[in-house]
Write a protein that holds these residues in place. Sequence first.
Motif, PDB file in Angstrom:
ATOM      1  N   GLY A   1       0.807  -1.214   0.000  1.00 28.11           N
ATOM      2  CA  GLY A   1       0.000   0.000   0.000  1.00 28.11           C
ATOM      3  C   GLY A   1       0.844   1.269   0.000  1.00 28.11           C
ATOM      4  O   GLY A   1       2.070   1.243  -0.154  1.00 28.11           O
ATOM      5  N   ASN A   2       0.155   2.379   0.186  1.00 29.73           N
ATOM      6  CA  ASN A   2       0.819   3.686   0.204  1.00 29.73           C
ATOM      7  C   ASN A   2       1.154   4.057   1.642  1.00 29.73           C
ATOM      8  O   ASN A   2       0.580   4.970   2.229  1.00 29.73           O
ATOM      9  CB  ASN A   2      -0.090   4.739  -0.434  1.00 29.73           C
ATOM     10  N   LYS A   3       2.090   3.315   2.210  1.00 29.56           N
ATOM     11  CA  LYS A   3       2.459   3.531   3.602  1.00 29.56           C
ATOM     12  C   LYS A   3       3.949   3.240   3.761  1.00 29.56           C
ATOM     13  O   LYS A   3       4.550   2.494   2.977  1.00 29.56           O
ATOM     14  CB  LYS A   3       1.645   2.614   4.513  1.00 29.56           C
ATOM     15  N   PRO A   4       4.567   3.846   4.759  1.00 31.53           N
ATOM     16  CA  PRO A   4       5.997   3.586   4.981  1.00 31.53           C
ATOM     17  C   PRO A   4       6.225   2.119   5.362  1.00 31.53           C
ATOM     18  O   PRO A   4       5.446   1.534   6.114  1.00 31.53           O
ATOM     19  CB  PRO A   4       6.353   4.519   6.142  1.00 31.53           C
TER      20      PRO A   4
END
Length: 300
Positions: free
Chosen positions: A149-152
């Motif tokens: 996903g769009n996460k660190p």
Amino acid sequence: MAYAHTYRANPHWLPRQKQSAIHAIPGEDGLPFIGNTFRMLRDPVAFGKRMIDTYGPVFRNNAFGGPTVSLIGPDANELVLFDRDRVFSSEQGWGPLLNLLFPRGLMLMDFEKHRADRKVMAVAFKPEPMRHYAETLNAGISRAVATWGNKPIRFYDAIKELTLDLAAESFLGMPLGPEATRINQAFVDEVQASITPIRIPLPGSQMRKGVRARAYLIELFEREIPARRAGQGQDFFSQFCRATGDDGQPLPADAIADHMNFLMMAAHDTITSSATSLIMLLGRNPECRRNSAPRLPNSA
């Protein structure tokens, strides 16, 4: 910068040369017993560059329990890797470092034994099996990356888990399941033990952890071999178990387990390291990221 390292520059049928035989080669012995081991571990790249700048493309060093001669550059790599005169021994070079962890790995074999085992393993790298691996890898990569996903994320941890899962699925043909953490840690322990300065498995040492990890992994592979020989699996492990040599006989179970132990380590650890280095360098050099997008043939 290309490296070609040799630790023992004579095959097993020639008498082993005295260590003093290489003293005419420029280089350094370092401290008593430990040589330059810790200096190399502190910064391997800087150490190598300094040795090249000081002594040239051929130099002598003493590290990890013994003398080494390093040959630098493409010509050196061609000389050592082609070894047309059969004067360089991988077994005598890597054996002192890795025999407790990866004995009988393909990289530790010489000449006819290397050729024979490589020929048996080659059956699993023909076009049809390779297509099977590619399909498995593509599906596994897509499935895993979609969860990031769009996460660190910690890239090293994520890519190591992914490459181990992929290696288990495509090479072993088995999901890691609840043993995943233990298997992953076992490979970590083996790799770390391979570069530890303490080369004997003393209690509490990293080498002891590595030796125990090897024992666990070998037992894991050996208990799977009978079923793989009797089955029709298309993964590398299954095909390797059913493959036969020039004499029509399969490799012994212990030899298969040793090869799988080395192959699985190489299959995921090297990719983990190289992919992490790539992401790190792209992060440090943003101009490369901006210029790395592919251009379509007719794009402006």
